[in-house]
Design a protein around this motif. Sequence first.
Motif, short mmCIF file in Angstrom:
data_model
loop_
_atom_site.label_atom_id
_atom_site.label_comp_id
_atom_site.label_asym_id
_atom_site.label_seq_id
_atom_site.Cartn_x
_atom_site.Cartn_y
_atom_site.Cartn_z
N ALA A 365 0.83 -1.21 0.00
CA ALA A 365 0.00 0.00 0.00
C ALA A 365 0.86 1.26 0.00
CB ALA A 365 -0.92 0.00 1.21
N ASP A 366 1.92 1.27 0.84
CA ASP A 366 2.83 2.41 0.85
C ASP A 366 3.52 2.59 -0.50
OD1 ASP A 366 2.33 3.22 3.46
OD2 ASP A 366 3.84 1.87 4.31
N LEU A 367 3.89 1.46 -1.10
CA LEU A 367 4.55 1.52 -2.41
C LEU A 367 3.62 2.11 -3.46
CD1 LEU A 367 7.11 0.77 -3.98
CD2 LEU A 367 6.12 -1.50 -4.36
N ALA A 368 2.34 1.71 -3.42
CA ALA A 368 1.37 2.23 -4.38
C ALA A 368 1.16 3.74 -4.21
CB ALA A 368 0.03 1.50 -4.22
N HIS A 372 8.26 5.28 -0.63
CA HIS A 372 9.23 4.20 -0.76
C HIS A 372 9.90 3.86 0.57
CE1 HIS A 372 9.62 5.38 -5.28
NE2 HIS A 372 8.52 4.69 -5.01
N SER A 373 10.16 4.86 1.40
CA SER A 373 10.85 4.62 2.67
C SER A 373 10.01 3.73 3.59
CB SER A 373 11.15 5.96 3.36
OG SER A 373 11.79 5.74 4.60
N ARG A 374 8.74 4.06 3.74
CA ARG A 374 7.87 3.27 4.61
C ARG A 374 7.64 1.88 4.02
NH1 ARG A 374 2.86 6.98 6.54
NH2 ARG A 374 3.15 6.15 8.63
N LEU A 407 13.73 -1.33 -4.02
CA LEU A 407 13.46 -0.17 -3.16
C LEU A 407 14.74 0.36 -2.51
CD1 LEU A 407 10.15 -1.22 -1.38
CD2 LEU A 407 10.45 0.75 -2.87
N SER A 408 15.69 -0.53 -2.22
CA SER A 408 16.93 -0.10 -1.58
C SER A 408 17.71 0.89 -2.44
CB SER A 408 17.81 -1.33 -1.28
OG SER A 408 17.16 -2.19 -0.39
N ASP A 412 15.16 8.06 -1.85
CA ASP A 412 14.59 8.39 -0.53
C ASP A 412 14.66 7.24 0.46
OD1 ASP A 412 12.83 6.94 -2.04
OD2 ASP A 412 11.03 7.90 -1.22
N VAL A 413 15.27 6.10 0.05
CA VAL A 413 15.46 4.98 0.96
C VAL A 413 16.93 4.82 1.32
CG1 VAL A 413 15.25 2.48 1.25
CG2 VAL A 413 13.45 3.76 0.10
#
Length: 446
Positions: A365-368, A372-374, A407-408, A412-413
């Motif tokens: 859900a956060d990705l959508a 990106h960090s969460r 994501l890494s 912002d991650v």
Amino acid sequence: MQEEQETHISNHLDEIVAAVSITPRKKIQNKLPQTALFHPPREKLQLCEEKAKSYSSSHNYKQAIQELVRCVALTRICYGDSHWKLAEAYVNLAQGYLQLKGLSLQAKQHVEKAQEILTNSIEPPYNDNTDVFKCSVELFHTMGRALISLQKFKEASENLAKAERLTKELLQCGRIIKEEWIEIQAQLKLSWARLYQGQKKSKEALPYYQEALEYIESSKGEKSLECVPVLRELAGVEQALGFHNSCINHLLQAHLIVLNKYPSQEEAANSAHIVAQAAVASGRPEHHDAAEQYFQESMANLKDSGEMGRAKFLLIQDEFCHFLKITGQEERAFCILKESLEAKVETFGDFSPEVAETYRLLGGADLAQGNHSRAHKKLNKCLQIQTLLYGPQDKRTLATQQTVDVLSKAPDVGGKPRQAQKGKPAFCPAVPQHPAHGKARVNAAV
């Protein structure tokens, strides 16, 4: 499969030995009045038959089987090795193994023994004995049901046909009354339906389920609990055939019967849950309101129940969240999932499939939403749990690992790890340091 059958047969033999062996005097005295030890065999037989019915109705299946085995031994003592009543006792024992324990092979063996006895006993004066023919009906029907479970459908249909033909002849000759015939027909029609359903022939099964329901409603009443399993099986066939309105209506009918019989919270919750699942399975917008209503009713019945009820509540809640997602209510679904995380950790443990799946869905859900960090934090937490549960090479672990790796590399991650710690913490809490019940060894490994 062979080991499983051997285990079943071994358990079956153990039960027979336990039932017919001579119990030490002290143990008998603890269970029975002193006078019961000296009852004549026929009185003991009647007592065993009554106890078998009582244990069966109260779902004490092990004790029911033991009493049915004793009935066989006592019947042999009372009537001999070639009397039709011994065949009846074997048929009753076969029904016990089939209904109470689902052991079809043992049931078939007992029916074959009954058939051998009955074949030798049908001679004057028994050829004019209605009870012998009723026993034959039960014999053929029980054999048919056992063969259905063993997926020997041709032989099963032959036995069901024999039972049906003999029942019809008994009615025509006036050996049984119409009400008794209707009760027998209800069970025979249900067995025919299950035979076709076992062959994945839903279209052929449907009319037999409908007839079985009509006969049960006629003999037991439309609000009888005996209607409930038939209504649910009928609904399953209707769902497979795409008759979703009829399916939901029949499940609602079953649900109302259950509610009228003062069910436990778990029984009421399960009944409502079945209706909700059928409404979701239809995929039709007109059934969305019913799905939500019965999901909510199911969860309301479980919310204040004990530990087992809490686990069931959380699993149904996850199904409800999935329903909300597919109906475009993602924000509501993920809000419920966030609130459920702490309860899942407490109920299932820090490192459990339920907690891993919740982290995965929340991370998605956060990705959508582009956070990106969460998403990385939640999916990384999911990855840790999946690695422990399934291993690093499992397809679920590999899929999460791939997403985490991508994501890494996001700016912002990877670029601001310390800043993320100083700022407002992400919603998902860190995994608690204290071990959940029964999970100490797993946590220690982490």
